[in-house]
Design an enzyme around this catalytic site. Structure first.
Site, PDB file in Angstrom:
ATOM      1  CB  VAL A 281      -1.179   0.039   1.159  1.00 59.38           C
ATOM      2  CG1 VAL A 281      -1.676   1.309   1.190  1.00 59.38           C
ATOM      3  CG2 VAL A 281      -1.859  -1.278   1.196  1.00 59.38           C
ATOM      4  CE1 TYR A 282       6.202   5.098   2.369  1.00 58.71           C
ATOM      5  CE2 TYR A 282       7.400   3.567   1.098  1.00 58.71           C
ATOM      6  CZ  TYR A 282       7.256   4.650   1.698  1.00 58.71           C
ATOM      7  OH  TYR A 282       8.538   5.272   1.949  1.00 58.71           O
TER       8      TYR A 282
END
Length: 218
Positions: free
Chosen positions: A128-129
Site C-alpha cells: 500500500v505504501y
C-alpha cells in the site's frame, strides 16, 4: 535560499535542516506537534506547526509563499497502518505539491521510495505504501507549475554517512545512510538542472556533489 520542508521533524529532514543552516540557507520545517519545535531550532530551522493531514491547500500555500524551494520529506512512518499511507504518503504529498504551485514555489524536491509505483500489486502495508508513493509521484510529475525532482532512496540506514553515493535513474537495490540522503537533497535543492528527473539513490563510489552534477548533465 529559503527552503520549506514538509515532515520537518523526520530523521532525514532534521539532517537536511542542519546541512542547510550550516551553509547559510534559511530552513523551515512543517511539523504536526508544537513540542517538536525545539528540536528544529536546535537544527537551525524555523518550526512551522501545521498538520498536513487536515490543512487546506491555501493554508499550506501561505506557509510556502516567499520560499525558493520546497522539499517533501514527510511520511506516515513504519508503525502506521494502511489508512495513513493514503493520508500522509499520498495525500500530504499531493497537498504540498498543489500548495507549492499556488504559492509560486517552482523548485520542488520529493523524498519518495525505491519501488514506488502506482500499479504495484499486493495487500500488505508495504505494498500500500509503495502504491501511495507512486501515486503521489505521478501527481507531482503532472504539474506544469513545478520544477520537480523525485529522489527514491534504497533501504535507509542510521550509520554515518560516507559522502559516496550512486545516483542514477535506475541503480538496482541497495542501502544508503540517511546522512547521505540528506546531503544529496541539499545538493538537489541547489541544482535546478535536475528538474524533471526521477532518481534512485544507494551507497556508491561517487562523491555527492559529483553524483548530482553528473545526473544534471554538468
Amino acid at each position: 535560499m529559503r527552503i520549506v520542508i514538509a515532515g520537518g521533524h523526520g530523521q532525514i529532514a532534521l539532517r537536511l535542516e542542519r546541512l542547510l543552516a550550516a551553509r547559510g540557507d534559511e530552513a523551515a520545517g512543517i511539523i504536526r506537534r508544537a513540542e517538536q519545535s525545539d528540536d528544529l531550532r536546535a537544527a537551525g530551522a524555523e518550526p512551522i506547526v501545521l498538520d498536513l493531514e487536515s490543512a487546506s491547500v491555501e493554508e499550506v500555500a501561505e506557509r510556502l509563499r516567499g520560499a525558493d524551494a520546497a522539499v517533501f520529506a514527510a511520511g506516515a512512518g513504519p508503525g502506521s497502518g494502511t489508512a495513513r499511507k493514503d493520508t500522509v504518503d499520498k495525500g500530504a504529498a499531493v497537498l504540498f505539491a498543489d500548495a507549492a504551485v499556488r504559492a509560486g514555489v517552482r523548485r520542488h524536491v520529493v523524498v519518495s521510495s525505491m519501488g514506488a509505483d502506482a500499479a504495484h500489486r499486493g495487500d500488505e502495508v508495504f505494498d500500500v505504501y509503495l502504491r501511495a508513493k507512486g501515486e503521489a509521484d505521478d501527481h507531482v510529475r503532472s504539474l506544469d507549475g513545478l520544477d520537480w525532482t523525485i529522489l527514491r532512496p534504497g533501504s535507509l540506514t542510521d550509520g554515518p554517512g560516507t559522502g559516496q553515493v550512486r545516483l542514477e535513474a535506475h541503480t538496482g537495490r541497495g542501502s544508503v545512510p540517511r546522512d547521505d540522503v540528506a546531503a544529496v537533497l541539499a545538493e538537489l535543492v541547489d541544482t535546478p538542472a535536475t528538474a524533471g528527473l526521477t532518481l534512485e539513490l544507494i551507497g556508491g563510489s561517487a562523491p555527492v556533489p559529483v553524483a548530482v552534477k553528473s545526473v544534471a548533465g554538468n
